[in-house]
Design a protein around this motif. Sequence first.
Motif, PDB file in Angstrom:
ATOM      1  N   VAL A  42       0.844  -1.208   0.000  1.00 33.99           N
ATOM      2  CA  VAL A  42       0.000   0.000   0.000  1.00 33.99           C
ATOM      3  C   VAL A  42       0.872   1.248   0.000  1.00 33.99           C
ATOM      4  O   VAL A  42       0.622   2.215  -0.742  1.00 33.99           O
ATOM      5  N   ALA A  43       1.904   1.254   0.859  1.00 32.43           N
ATOM      6  CA  ALA A  43       2.791   2.419   0.929  1.00 32.43           C
ATOM      7  C   ALA A  43       3.471   2.656  -0.417  1.00 32.43           C
ATOM      8  O   ALA A  43       3.581   3.801  -0.893  1.00 32.43           O
ATOM      9  N   SER A  44       3.934   1.574  -1.049  1.00 31.94           N
ATOM     10  CA  SER A  44       4.597   1.714  -2.341  1.00 31.94           C
ATOM     11  C   SER A  44       3.646   2.236  -3.402  1.00 31.94           C
ATOM     12  O   SER A  44       3.985   3.137  -4.179  1.00 31.94           O
ATOM     13  N   ALA A  45       2.410   1.685  -3.407  1.00 31.28           N
ATOM     14  CA  ALA A  45       1.422   2.137  -4.397  1.00 31.28           C
ATOM     15  C   ALA A  45       1.049   3.593  -4.162  1.00 31.28           C
ATOM     16  O   ALA A  45       0.890   4.377  -5.108  1.00 31.28           O
ATOM     17  N   TYR A  46       0.904   3.980  -2.872  1.00 33.62           N
ATOM     18  CA  TYR A  46       0.551   5.372  -2.573  1.00 33.62           C
ATOM     19  C   TYR A  46       1.656   6.320  -3.018  1.00 33.62           C
ATOM     20  O   TYR A  46       1.388   7.385  -3.593  1.00 33.62           O
ATOM     21  N   ASN A  47       2.897   5.960  -2.743  1.00 33.93           N
ATOM     22  CA  ASN A  47       4.003   6.832  -3.130  1.00 33.93           C
ATOM     23  C   ASN A  47       4.040   7.022  -4.647  1.00 33.93           C
ATOM     24  O   ASN A  47       4.266   8.143  -5.137  1.00 33.93           O
TER      25      ASN A  47
END
Length: 447
Positions: A277-282
């Motif tokens: 999720v963090a990677s996709a959000y970034n």
Amino acid sequence: MKSTQPQKKVGGIAANAIMRPIIVILAILDIAIIGMYLQITAETRQLSSVMNRVGVYIGEANSLLAGAANFVLVPVKKNGEFSTFPLTIYANELNRPRRGSQVLERFREYEISEKARSHLSAAASDSDRMTEIQLHALALVNAVHPFPSTDPLDKIPLPPLKETDQALPDVEKLDKAKSLVLDSYGELDMFSVSQNINACVQEIRNDANAQAAATGKRVFILRTGLWVATILITVILFITFMILYKQMINPLEGFVRLIASNKMLDEKQGMKEVRQVASAYNNLEERREALRSVAETDTLTNLPNRYRFEKYLLGAGDSGYSLAILMFDINYLKETNDTLGHSAGDELIQKVARCIASCFGENSFRIGGDEFVAVIKDCKPEMIQEMVRRFEETEQREKVSVSLGYAYTGEIGETTLKKLIDEADKKMYAQKQEAHKNVDQYFLQTI
């Protein structure tokens, strides 16, 4: 079109690796709980059925105590009229299956102990004897005062009197009838029935209590199993929650703080899914940042647009500060477009936008073709009036005509943003109607 950018690899333990065995264990415990609950319900229902039957048995047994004797005491009233009312009550009661052997017959279908049945049999025998005595007494009364031929008196099974009874004078017949029903011999029969009925009822209750105790023991064991299963589920859920909190919720809370401050997320915290999720959000934030300014800015005036205005209002809150809403509408924009062309109209819009922004600051928005709005927070009426005065001077200097209306509240909690906007809009349109009466004069001034 698929992205050509290589997908990032993230570490961490996948949630499925933890959740699957936990779900299996919880499912087994849930099935066990449901089974125990159903068993408890069945045991309780069976116990309730037993208690209901016990109530029926006791009621049936006590019915042996029914019977009236008042019919013997006053067969004839003082005025010579025959007293049929108590006799009718007795006749009706006699026709119901509530007498000794009749009750005993029904008990053949009931599940009671032999000891209870023995007491009931003795009580039934005494009850039958009492009925015989009562009918003998009635036959003596009938010999002196013949019963009226009515229903249900005709159905009383009166026995034939012996010759010795027939030979008695009427007074002695009535005395013998009273003696049969009321003397100590009759009382002893009633006492014997009552004793045996009480003994039978006590036996029935003892049996019911024994069944209740056995059922209660089974229910206690099942309830203990329920508690153990419930505690296990609680412990498992607590451990699961702690894992999820540490590996998912806690990192997500940190993400919320980072998102609120427009910072990139840490891709090295939490479970694998959280890191994804963090990677996709970034990745999304990098692309969204490039589009955000375009989406929220009016390209003609470089002022924030309607979307930005509505977003601003959503974050403005509803209490704790003063607020002024100012609504603007460019006068004669259509006439400018029709007479001087759309480029002149665009230039007019840009000029008005600069005037509004210079006088009312960064919270100035273009919300339509010729409509603008400005929001002033934590202000006083004198401050708004001074801003409006400066705007009118700028308006004259730039040779533009703008209708303006504003609404102010000393405390936003006293009203709503919608009411403020409606009030400012109403005042602005009133000014606009007045301005359009001088359209020719405006064009003469701008030439």
